[in-house]
Design a protein around this motif. Structure first.
Motif, mmCIF file in Angstrom:
data_model
loop_
_atom_site.group_PDB
_atom_site.id
_atom_site.type_symbol
_atom_site.label_atom_id
_atom_site.label_comp_id
_atom_site.label_asym_id
_atom_site.label_seq_id
_atom_site.Cartn_x
_atom_site.Cartn_y
_atom_site.Cartn_z
ATOM 1 N N SER A 1 4.125 -26.639 -13.384
ATOM 2 C CA SER A 1 3.927 -26.621 -11.936
ATOM 3 C C SER A 1 3.992 -27.996 -11.295
ATOM 4 O O SER A 1 4.259 -28.111 -10.096
ATOM 5 C CB SER A 1 2.583 -25.967 -11.608
ATOM 6 O OG SER A 1 1.521 -26.674 -12.229
ATOM 7 N N SER A 2 3.783 -29.061 -12.077
ATOM 8 C CA SER A 2 3.838 -30.410 -11.507
ATOM 9 C C SER A 2 5.242 -30.780 -11.039
ATOM 10 O O SER A 2 5.403 -31.699 -10.238
ATOM 11 C CB SER A 2 3.355 -31.429 -12.544
ATOM 12 O OG SER A 2 4.261 -31.493 -13.646
ATOM 13 N N GLN A 3 6.271 -30.060 -11.521
ATOM 14 C CA GLN A 3 7.648 -30.381 -11.156
ATOM 15 C C GLN A 3 8.101 -29.695 -9.867
ATOM 16 O O GLN A 3 9.161 -30.003 -9.349
ATOM 17 C CB GLN A 3 8.584 -30.004 -12.313
ATOM 18 C CG GLN A 3 8.339 -30.845 -13.562
ATOM 19 C CD GLN A 3 9.072 -30.303 -14.774
ATOM 20 O OE1 GLN A 3 9.068 -29.101 -15.037
ATOM 21 N NE2 GLN A 3 9.708 -31.184 -15.522
ATOM 22 N N VAL A 4 7.298 -28.778 -9.354
ATOM 23 C CA VAL A 4 7.670 -28.079 -8.127
ATOM 24 C C VAL A 4 7.716 -29.045 -6.946
ATOM 25 O O VAL A 4 8.655 -29.034 -6.146
ATOM 26 C CB VAL A 4 6.699 -26.917 -7.845
ATOM 27 C CG1 VAL A 4 7.034 -26.261 -6.503
ATOM 28 C CG2 VAL A 4 6.749 -25.896 -8.966
ATOM 29 N N GLY A 5 6.699 -29.886 -6.825
ATOM 30 C CA GLY A 5 6.662 -30.844 -5.726
ATOM 31 C C GLY A 5 7.827 -31.820 -5.772
ATOM 32 O O GLY A 5 8.412 -32.156 -4.739
ATOM 33 N N ALA B 1 13.110 -27.105 1.919
ATOM 34 C CA ALA B 1 11.938 -27.397 1.090
ATOM 35 C C ALA B 1 11.152 -26.129 0.770
ATOM 36 O O ALA B 1 10.705 -25.924 -0.370
ATOM 37 C CB ALA B 1 11.049 -28.412 1.801
ATOM 38 N N LEU B 2 10.976 -25.264 1.761
ATOM 39 C CA LEU B 2 10.229 -24.028 1.547
ATOM 40 C C LEU B 2 10.944 -23.118 0.563
ATOM 41 O O LEU B 2 10.326 -22.522 -0.337
ATOM 42 C CB LEU B 2 10.026 -23.313 2.888
ATOM 43 C CG LEU B 2 9.303 -21.952 2.835
ATOM 44 C CD1 LEU B 2 7.940 -22.089 2.200
ATOM 45 C CD2 LEU B 2 9.204 -21.367 4.247
ATOM 46 N N LEU B 3 12.259 -22.995 0.719
ATOM 47 C CA LEU B 3 13.026 -22.149 -0.192
ATOM 48 C C LEU B 3 12.957 -22.689 -1.620
ATOM 49 O O LEU B 3 12.826 -21.917 -2.575
ATOM 50 C CB LEU B 3 14.475 -22.066 0.299
ATOM 51 C CG LEU B 3 15.367 -21.072 -0.455
ATOM 52 C CD1 LEU B 3 16.351 -20.416 0.497
ATOM 53 C CD2 LEU B 3 16.141 -21.796 -1.554
ATOM 54 N N THR B 4 13.039 -24.018 -1.766
ATOM 55 C CA THR B 4 12.944 -24.626 -3.092
ATOM 56 C C THR B 4 11.613 -24.285 -3.753
ATOM 57 O O THR B 4 11.559 -23.932 -4.937
ATOM 58 C CB THR B 4 13.098 -26.152 -2.987
ATOM 59 O OG1 THR B 4 14.378 -26.464 -2.433
ATOM 60 C CG2 THR B 4 12.973 -26.808 -4.354
ATOM 61 N N THR B 5 10.553 -24.385 -2.992
ATOM 62 C CA THR B 5 9.226 -24.064 -3.525
ATOM 63 C C THR B 5 9.164 -22.626 -4.010
ATOM 64 O O THR B 5 8.636 -22.336 -5.099
ATOM 65 C CB THR B 5 8.148 -24.302 -2.448
ATOM 66 O OG1 THR B 5 8.200 -25.671 -2.033
ATOM 67 C CG2 THR B 5 6.760 -23.987 -2.992
ATOM 68 N N GLU B 6 9.717 -21.699 -3.223
ATOM 69 C CA GLU B 6 9.708 -20.288 -3.615
ATOM 70 C C GLU B 6 10.505 -20.062 -4.899
ATOM 71 O O GLU B 6 10.063 -19.336 -5.803
ATOM 72 C CB GLU B 6 10.272 -19.423 -2.486
ATOM 73 C CG GLU B 6 9.403 -19.328 -1.252
ATOM 74 C CD GLU B 6 8.223 -18.395 -1.449
ATOM 75 O OE1 GLU B 6 8.124 -17.772 -2.518
ATOM 76 O OE2 GLU B 6 7.391 -18.305 -0.538
ATOM 77 N N LEU B 7 11.689 -20.679 -4.982
ATOM 78 C CA LEU B 7 12.517 -20.505 -6.171
ATOM 79 C C LEU B 7 11.822 -21.042 -7.420
ATOM 80 O O LEU B 7 11.779 -20.383 -8.462
ATOM 81 C CB LEU B 7 13.860 -21.214 -5.989
ATOM 82 C CG LEU B 7 14.968 -20.476 -5.237
ATOM 83 C CD1 LEU B 7 16.179 -21.377 -5.082
ATOM 84 C CD2 LEU B 7 15.356 -19.188 -5.948
ATOM 85 N N CYS B 8 11.286 -22.256 -7.308
ATOM 86 C CA CYS B 8 10.623 -22.869 -8.466
ATOM 87 C C CYS B 8 9.414 -22.050 -8.910
ATOM 88 O O CYS B 8 9.204 -21.825 -10.113
ATOM 89 C CB CYS B 8 10.178 -24.290 -8.113
ATOM 90 S SG CYS B 8 11.518 -25.456 -7.813
ATOM 91 N N THR B 9 8.636 -21.611 -7.945
ATOM 92 C CA THR B 9 7.441 -20.839 -8.258
ATOM 93 C C THR B 9 7.798 -19.531 -8.960
ATOM 94 O O THR B 9 7.152 -19.130 -9.941
ATOM 95 C CB THR B 9 6.642 -20.550 -6.975
ATOM 96 O OG1 THR B 9 6.282 -21.796 -6.352
ATOM 97 C CG2 THR B 9 5.378 -19.772 -7.291
ATOM 98 N N ASN B 10 8.858 -18.882 -8.481
ATOM 99 C CA ASN B 10 9.290 -17.633 -9.117
ATOM 100 C C ASN B 10 9.728 -17.849 -10.555
ATOM 101 O O ASN B 10 9.416 -17.050 -11.447
ATOM 102 C CB ASN B 10 10.428 -17.000 -8.312
ATOM 103 C CG ASN B 10 9.939 -16.280 -7.076
ATOM 104 O OD1 ASN B 10 8.791 -15.875 -6.994
ATOM 105 N ND2 ASN B 10 10.815 -16.127 -6.101
ATOM 106 N N VAL B 11 10.477 -18.933 -10.809
ATOM 107 C CA VAL B 11 10.934 -19.212 -12.174
ATOM 108 C C VAL B 11 9.749 -19.439 -13.102
ATOM 109 O O VAL B 11 9.667 -18.852 -14.192
ATOM 110 C CB VAL B 11 11.868 -20.447 -12.188
ATOM 111 C CG1 VAL B 11 12.100 -20.920 -13.622
ATOM 112 C CG2 VAL B 11 13.203 -20.117 -11.546
#
Length: 336
Positions: A16-20, A44-54
């Motif tokens: 999770s540290s890599q999401v930011g 930025a918001l879309l990136t956060t959603e994609l990373c979180t889902n993965v």
């Protein structure tokens, strides 16, 4: 429109540290290419959603980033890649549906944020694509996708690609400089520059020009495909081991190349004309990709966006010991 090639930027997703970090990288990339604060915030918001889902559903994966052409201004392409258990896309696009005990708004939110969204998922993993453009800009009329990566441990890439578009005509180049690293990159870029001078000239003339430009370098393997959407025909010429296929729902057809090294040992290129027939997709790839694959092993993949196809083939068939380029071009009529 003459689109010069670019490499895929890869961000690992392992915790999770890599999401930011991923969010900051994509937001900065958008700002550097003309996105205002509001549109960059959307990235930025879309990136956060994609990373979180993965991370939530696959545990580990990657984010692939590229700047892509638009009809007015460039856009940002973000592709999440994983080898997780997969998901049912239709179900996951419904708000309120969740496989992870959350509110279930992730993929539905992505569709609303992105101008172009697509995904493919099976038991081997998932590839989720989002393309975003500044307000007032639209996606390129032609649908294509590229996955290009340097030799592991290198920053220079000995592969290049280039795409020229003119109405219902397009001309595509994939060139692989011999070896890898800076010398291979210099050879390949010399050839791409010669191609870009007049990409719609007869392929024999373009190859002669490329050969002259690459003389004295390591040389390379190259393929040129020129598609005429009015006649629905493809002219193809290849020297060396660039792979090429025309693919449709009924099967695929390999396109013939001849031995040689452009810039070193070169005979006149032979051009082969192919009717499009029922083919929907043109694929070109360097030898960093294994040649033994079939889209038939991925039901429905041919209907997905070409960027999904290029990225999935890289995920599953990259040799991992050379530069690699996969270029997929949809041969349907360009959108307005």
């Amino acid at each position: 429109m003459n689109i010069p090639g670019s490499m895929t930027q890869v961000l690992p997703l392992e915790d999770s540290s890599q999401v930011g970090h991923a969010r900051r990288v994509t937001q900065r990339l958008a700002e550097q290419h003309g996105f205002d604060a509001t549109d960059a915030g959307r990235v930025a918001l879309l990136t956060t959603e994609l990373c979180t889902n993965v991370l939530k559903h696959a545990g580990i994966g990657e984010l692939h980033l590229r700047i892509i052409p638009g009809q007015d201004k460039p856009g940002v392409e973000i592709i999440a890649v994983d080898r997780g258990p997969g998901f049912q896309l239709d179900q996951c696009l419904t708000d309120g549906y969740s496989t992870g005990g959350t509110k279930g708004i992730g993929l539905g939110a992505l569709v609303r944020l992105a101008q172009v969204f697509d995904a493919y998922s099976d038991r081997r993993g998932s590839v989720v694509l989002a393309q975003l453009f500044p307000r007032g800009s639209r996606p390129c009329a032609w649908r294509f996708g590229v996955s290009q990566h340097p030799h592991p441990g290198e920053t220079a890439c000995g592969d290049v690609w280039q795409l020229a578009l003119d109405g219902s005509h397009c001309s595509v180049l994939v060139l692989d400089g011999i070896g890898h690293g800076e010398s291979a990159q210099q050879a390949a870029r010399a050839g791409a520059e010669a191609f870009g001078e007049a990409p719609f000239d007869a392929a024999t003339s373009v190859f002669t020009r490329m050969h002259q430009a690459m003389n004295g370098s390591r040389g390379g393997a190259a393929a040129i495909a020129q598609y005429d959407g009015e006649r629905q025909t493809l002219a193809f010429a290849g020297i060396g081991n660039i792979g090429a296929s025309l693919i449709g729902s009924e099967g695929s057809r390999g396109l013939a190349s001849h031995p040689g090294i452009v810039g070193v040992r070169f005979r006149k290129a032979h051009v082969f004309d192919y009717p499009q027939g029922e083919a929907q997709l043109l694929l070109l790839f360097s030898d960093g990709l294994q040649s033994r694959w079939s889209l038939r092993d991925y039901p429905g993949l041919i209907q997905r966006h070409p960027a999904i196809i290029a990225t999935l083939l890289h995920r599953d068939f990259c040799r991992g010991r050379d530069d690699v380029t996969v270029l997929a071009l949809n041969l349907e009529a360009p959108r307005g």
